[in-house]
Motif scaffolding. Structure first.
Motif, mmCIF file in Angstrom:
data_model
loop_
_atom_site.group_PDB
_atom_site.id
_atom_site.type_symbol
_atom_site.label_atom_id
_atom_site.label_comp_id
_atom_site.label_asym_id
_atom_site.label_seq_id
_atom_site.Cartn_x
_atom_site.Cartn_y
_atom_site.Cartn_z
ATOM 1 N N VAL A 7 0.869 -1.183 0.000
ATOM 2 C CA VAL A 7 0.000 0.000 0.000
ATOM 3 C C VAL A 7 0.903 1.229 0.000
ATOM 4 O O VAL A 7 1.509 1.569 1.023
ATOM 5 C CB VAL A 7 -0.941 0.016 1.219
ATOM 6 N N ALA A 36 -5.223 3.266 1.083
ATOM 7 C CA ALA A 36 -5.349 2.384 2.248
ATOM 8 C C ALA A 36 -6.735 1.775 2.365
ATOM 9 O O ALA A 36 -6.886 0.639 2.828
ATOM 10 C CB ALA A 36 -5.011 3.171 3.522
ATOM 11 N N MET A 53 2.376 -1.130 4.665
ATOM 12 C CA MET A 53 1.380 -0.050 4.709
ATOM 13 C C MET A 53 2.028 1.323 4.860
ATOM 14 O O MET A 53 2.736 1.585 5.836
ATOM 15 C CB MET A 53 0.423 -0.294 5.881
ATOM 16 N N ASP A 54 1.777 2.183 3.877
ATOM 17 C CA ASP A 54 2.153 3.587 4.022
ATOM 18 C C ASP A 54 1.141 4.246 4.966
ATOM 19 O O ASP A 54 0.054 3.713 5.197
ATOM 20 C CB ASP A 54 2.137 4.262 2.652
ATOM 21 N N THR A 57 -1.709 7.896 2.389
ATOM 22 C CA THR A 57 -1.926 7.278 1.093
ATOM 23 C C THR A 57 -2.812 8.173 0.216
ATOM 24 O O THR A 57 -3.049 9.340 0.536
ATOM 25 C CB THR A 57 -2.552 5.881 1.251
ATOM 26 N N GLY A 63 -3.372 5.271 6.581
ATOM 27 C CA GLY A 63 -2.959 3.878 6.627
ATOM 28 C C GLY A 63 -3.034 3.261 8.010
ATOM 29 O O GLY A 63 -3.210 2.049 8.148
ATOM 30 N N VAL A 81 4.024 -1.001 8.966
ATOM 31 C CA VAL A 81 3.953 0.376 8.491
ATOM 32 C C VAL A 81 5.349 0.833 8.107
ATOM 33 O O VAL A 81 6.282 0.721 8.899
ATOM 34 C CB VAL A 81 3.359 1.300 9.580
#
Length: 208
Positions: A7, A36, A53-54, A57, A63, A81
């Motif tokens: 992501v 996300a 995961m960013d 987003t 996120g 993350v």
């Protein structure tokens, strides 16, 4: 086979993470998305083992909120993350059930791969502190957490008196702390300090 979802809304970082995943024969890249909220939908119909995961987003969708939702609905899915946001609130929130681990994008490929494996093995990997950034004459580490919270609340629209009430101090005390931050960093006014804090991603208020 470890099924991975990326992501990330920046194309160059998408390619970077895809490269990392595709180099490891134990990993299978399921998809790469920029939003996300889309990640939550994918986890609802696909078995995902690890989400990279960013935080900020597409459309500024958060996120961390998505990570928390995924973890609540799919406890077996690990959330790592990987962010460039150095706002201490991001690290603080990540530790409260929004992620299994957090690491920063400016670290090398080997470090991120190591955190991925440790996260998949059940560890919770978080930095002790956020990285420092330069604010003119000083680094962000020279601003106290209390002063940083005052700055955050002001950026979010609170007046000095409202900040004082929330933080159980006097209005003059809030004013003094702002004056100290401005003088210590060598800025000419409060607006310059605020601009620097936002530009460096020391404080982030745009997440949805």
């Amino acid at each position: 086979m470890i099924r991975v979802l990326i992501v990330e809304d920046q194309k160059i970082m998408q390619k970077y993470f895809e490269y990392i995943i595709l180099q490891n024969p134990e990993f299978k890249l399921v998809d790469t998305v920029s939003d996300a909220r889309e990640a939550v939908k994918i986890c609802n119909y696909s078995a995902i083992d690890l989400v990279l995961m960013d935080v900020q987003t597409f459309h500024n969708h958060d996120g961390l909120t998505a990570g928390k939702t995924i973890k609540e609905e799919h406890p077996g899915t690990k959330i790592l993350v990987v962010t460039s946001l150095i706002d201490p609130k991001v690290l603080e929130r990540a530790k409260t059930g929004c992620a299994d681990s957090l690491w920063y994008k400016d670290h090398g490929e080997d470090e991120i791969c190591d955190v991925m494996i440790r996260t998949l093995n059940g560890e919770h990997v978080f930095p002790d502190v956020t990285p420092n950034v330069e604010l003119n004459w000083i680094t962000s580490g020279e601003i106290s957490p209390r002063q940083l919270e005052m700055l955050r609340l002001y950026i979010c629209g609170m007046s000095y008196s409202e900040i004082a009430k929330k933080m159980n101090c006097s209005t003059s005390g809030v004013r003094w702390n702002f004056q100290e931050m401005i003088a210590k960093a060598g800025y000419s006014c409060k607006e310059d300090l605020i601009a620097a804090a936002l530009e460096s991603k020391l404080i982030v208020t745009t997440l949805k």
